[in-house]
Motif scaffolding. Sequence first.
Motif, PDB file in Angstrom:
ATOM      1  N   GLU A 265       0.819  -1.211   0.000  1.00 25.57           N
ATOM      2  CA  GLU A 265       0.000   0.000   0.000  1.00 25.57           C
ATOM      3  C   GLU A 265       0.858   1.269   0.000  1.00 25.57           C
ATOM      4  O   GLU A 265       0.403   2.330  -0.426  1.00 25.57           O
ATOM      5  CB  GLU A 265      -0.954  -0.012   1.195  1.00 25.57           C
ATOM      6  CG  GLU A 265      -2.016  -1.106   1.140  1.00 25.57           C
ATOM      7  CD  GLU A 265      -2.947  -0.990  -0.061  1.00 25.57           C
ATOM      8  OE1 GLU A 265      -3.335   0.146  -0.414  1.00 25.57           O
ATOM      9  OE2 GLU A 265      -3.277  -2.031  -0.661  1.00 25.57           O
ATOM     10  N   SER A 266       2.098   1.162   0.447  1.00 26.79           N
ATOM     11  CA  SER A 266       3.010   2.310   0.423  1.00 26.79           C
ATOM     12  C   SER A 266       3.583   2.538  -0.969  1.00 26.79           C
ATOM     13  O   SER A 266       3.908   3.674  -1.343  1.00 26.79           O
ATOM     14  CB  SER A 266       4.170   2.098   1.410  1.00 26.79           C
ATOM     15  OG  SER A 266       3.708   2.012   2.734  1.00 26.79           O
ATOM     16  N   VAL A 267       3.712   1.455  -1.742  1.00 28.31           N
ATOM     17  CA  VAL A 267       4.386   1.511  -3.035  1.00 28.31           C
ATOM     18  C   VAL A 267       3.423   1.808  -4.185  1.00 28.31           C
ATOM     19  O   VAL A 267       3.817   2.398  -5.195  1.00 28.31           O
ATOM     20  CB  VAL A 267       5.124   0.170  -3.294  1.00 28.31           C
ATOM     21  CG1 VAL A 267       5.639   0.070  -4.718  1.00 28.31           C
ATOM     22  CG2 VAL A 267       6.280   0.011  -2.299  1.00 28.31           C
ATOM     23  N   VAL A 268       2.146   1.406  -4.040  1.00 29.64           N
ATOM     24  CA  VAL A 268       1.198   1.518  -5.149  1.00 29.64           C
ATOM     25  C   VAL A 268       1.100   2.966  -5.644  1.00 29.64           C
ATOM     26  O   VAL A 268       1.071   3.914  -4.855  1.00 29.64           O
ATOM     27  CB  VAL A 268      -0.194   0.970  -4.743  1.00 29.64           C
ATOM     28  CG1 VAL A 268      -0.839   1.821  -3.652  1.00 29.64           C
ATOM     29  CG2 VAL A 268      -1.109   0.864  -5.951  1.00 29.64           C
ATOM     30  N   GLN A 269       1.085   3.107  -6.956  1.00 28.47           N
ATOM     31  CA  GLN A 269       1.022   4.436  -7.556  1.00 28.47           C
ATOM     32  C   GLN A 269      -0.430   4.848  -7.778  1.00 28.47           C
ATOM     33  O   GLN A 269      -1.349   4.034  -7.658  1.00 28.47           O
ATOM     34  CB  GLN A 269       1.800   4.429  -8.881  1.00 28.47           C
ATOM     35  CG  GLN A 269       3.284   4.122  -8.673  1.00 28.47           C
ATOM     36  CD  GLN A 269       4.003   3.940  -9.999  1.00 28.47           C
ATOM     37  OE1 GLN A 269       3.565   3.200 -10.869  1.00 28.47           O
ATOM     38  NE2 GLN A 269       5.122   4.624 -10.154  1.00 28.47           N
ATOM     39  N   GLN A 270      -0.627   6.098  -8.125  1.00 30.47           N
ATOM     40  CA  GLN A 270      -1.990   6.610  -8.286  1.00 30.47           C
ATOM     41  C   GLN A 270      -2.775   5.878  -9.367  1.00 30.47           C
ATOM     42  O   GLN A 270      -3.985   5.746  -9.293  1.00 30.47           O
ATOM     43  CB  GLN A 270      -1.944   8.113  -8.583  1.00 30.47           C
ATOM     44  CG  GLN A 270      -1.615   8.946  -7.343  1.00 30.47           C
ATOM     45  CD  GLN A 270      -1.676  10.438  -7.631  1.00 30.47           C
ATOM     46  OE1 GLN A 270      -1.447  10.857  -8.746  1.00 30.47           O
ATOM     47  NE2 GLN A 270      -2.003  11.223  -6.616  1.00 30.47           N
ATOM     48  N   ASN A 271      -2.054   5.346 -10.373  1.00 31.25           N
ATOM     49  CA  ASN A 271      -2.736   4.610 -11.443  1.00 31.25           C
ATOM     50  C   ASN A 271      -2.925   3.138 -11.089  1.00 31.25           C
ATOM     51  O   ASN A 271      -3.358   2.341 -11.921  1.00 31.25           O
ATOM     52  CB  ASN A 271      -1.969   4.751 -12.769  1.00 31.25           C
ATOM     53  CG  ASN A 271      -0.552   4.194 -12.680  1.00 31.25           C
ATOM     54  OD1 ASN A 271      -0.139   3.653 -11.657  1.00 31.25           O
ATOM     55  ND2 ASN A 271       0.194   4.326 -13.763  1.00 31.25           N
ATOM     56  N   GLY A 272      -2.566   2.751  -9.865  1.00 29.28           N
ATOM     57  CA  GLY A 272      -2.744   1.372  -9.425  1.00 29.28           C
ATOM     58  C   GLY A 272      -1.639   0.435  -9.841  1.00 29.28           C
ATOM     59  O   GLY A 272      -1.726  -0.779  -9.610  1.00 29.28           O
ATOM     60  N   CYS A 273      -0.580   0.957 -10.457  1.00 28.85           N
ATOM     61  CA  CYS A 273       0.531   0.129 -10.926  1.00 28.85           C
ATOM     62  C   CYS A 273       1.693   0.136  -9.931  1.00 28.85           C
ATOM     63  O   CYS A 273       1.759   0.976  -9.033  1.00 28.85           O
ATOM     64  CB  CYS A 273       1.014   0.610 -12.292  1.00 28.85           C
ATOM     65  SG  CYS A 273      -0.167   0.277 -13.610  1.00 28.85           S
ATOM     66  N   PHE A 274       2.621  -0.802 -10.153  1.00 28.68           N
ATOM     67  CA  PHE A 274       3.758  -0.970  -9.249  1.00 28.68           C
ATOM     68  C   PHE A 274       5.056  -0.943 -10.034  1.00 28.68           C
ATOM     69  O   PHE A 274       5.107  -1.372 -11.189  1.00 28.68           O
ATOM     70  CB  PHE A 274       3.649  -2.305  -8.503  1.00 28.68           C
ATOM     71  CG  PHE A 274       2.518  -2.341  -7.506  1.00 28.68           C
ATOM     72  CD1 PHE A 274       2.755  -2.104  -6.164  1.00 28.68           C
ATOM     73  CD2 PHE A 274       1.217  -2.594  -7.919  1.00 28.68           C
ATOM     74  CE1 PHE A 274       1.716  -2.127  -5.244  1.00 28.68           C
ATOM     75  CE2 PHE A 274       0.166  -2.606  -7.010  1.00 28.68           C
ATOM     76  CZ  PHE A 274       0.423  -2.375  -5.674  1.00 28.68           C
ATOM     77  N   GLN A 275       6.091  -0.436  -9.383  1.00 29.12           N
ATOM     78  CA  GLN A 275       7.439  -0.525  -9.926  1.00 29.12           C
ATOM     79  C   GLN A 275       8.422  -0.643  -8.771  1.00 29.12           C
ATOM     80  O   GLN A 275       8.047  -0.459  -7.609  1.00 29.12           O
ATOM     81  CB  GLN A 275       7.764   0.697 -10.792  1.00 29.12           C
ATOM     82  CG  GLN A 275       7.771   2.020 -10.036  1.00 29.12           C
ATOM     83  CD  GLN A 275       8.032   3.200 -10.970  1.00 29.12           C
ATOM     84  OE1 GLN A 275       7.557   3.225 -12.098  1.00 29.12           O
ATOM     85  NE2 GLN A 275       8.804   4.173 -10.488  1.00 29.12           N
TER      86      GLN A 275
END
Length: 345
Positions: A265-275
């Motif tokens: 939940e800390s890493v998730v981006q506003q578009n719902g994607c992860f990197q």
Amino acid sequence: MQPNAMKTSDFYFNLPQELIAQTPVEPRDSSRLMTLDRQTGEIGHRHFFEIVDLLCPEDCLILNDSRVLPARIYGEKEGTGANVEFLLLTNQGGDTWEALAKPGKRARKGSRFDFGQGLIGEVVEVKEDGNRLLHFAYEGEFFSLLDKIGQMPLPPYIKEKLENQERYQTVYSRERGSAAAPTAGLHFTPELMEKIRQKGVGIGFVTLHVGLGTFRPVSAEHITDHKMHAEHYYMSQQTADLINQTKAAGGRVIAVGTTSCRTIESVVQQNGCFQESEGWTDIFIYPGYKFQGIDGLITNFHLPESTLIMLVSALAGRENVLQAYAEAVEERYRFFSFGDAMLVV
């Protein structure tokens, strides 16, 4: 109930002392597993090894591979010979660690301590909250020395001696740095993980080094006044890709433990994607929070009025969770670190 009106006491439940697990069960995956449907509140009872039947090939599990340090060390104060217990919390860079000291009055700034095996520590700062910054001098490899002199920092509610130190580690732990175990993962065996992989379920890892702040009681009357301690996390691009692929395929992202959940939940981006991502998080998840990363959670049963039961309540609803905990008490589930597990989906 609005989050800013929620009180810590809203997350209280009565727990008989004898339900606090003192020793781990053998084998690891023979612990009990409560299932909780977060939409309906429906409760089921199984054993943990049956988790494979509850997962779908499109799903993925995200586990925290942090390894607990034998972080409880005892030093002899130079000049007086007085003994002081230190509990290492987080590395502050180089050979400086934040630590708890007991008794604190013997660990003032400038005090030096001999821990044996050639390890010398000096208190270089006393923080406002009473924690110490301890700088070490030594020859050789720090973690090897720690393995020789340190003790596993079991939670204070566990009174029994742990015969096998590895039972407070997950079987997949590898990144050293935690002051406490990510206990939801203690139920997995290598054989169970292989069965899960064979079913087609993806398994990915994040690292979040668990600090004791996670377990500190919430002293504020209103939960929104509570301040979380920051913890260091890392998500690889490989894990980010797995989560992205799982979501694209319509599968569920299931966090193993509140630490994995907080990392996702800390890493998730506003578009719902992860990197790939690395940093410090003090995210505090309580009812009203909108989850963007996870769809389910494997977790143990937590302390009354803790931030952890608040997180589970954010996912499944406070009433559902308190009802499930009441049933867990009635059914004599084992609680806390060495206790039984719950699957919330």
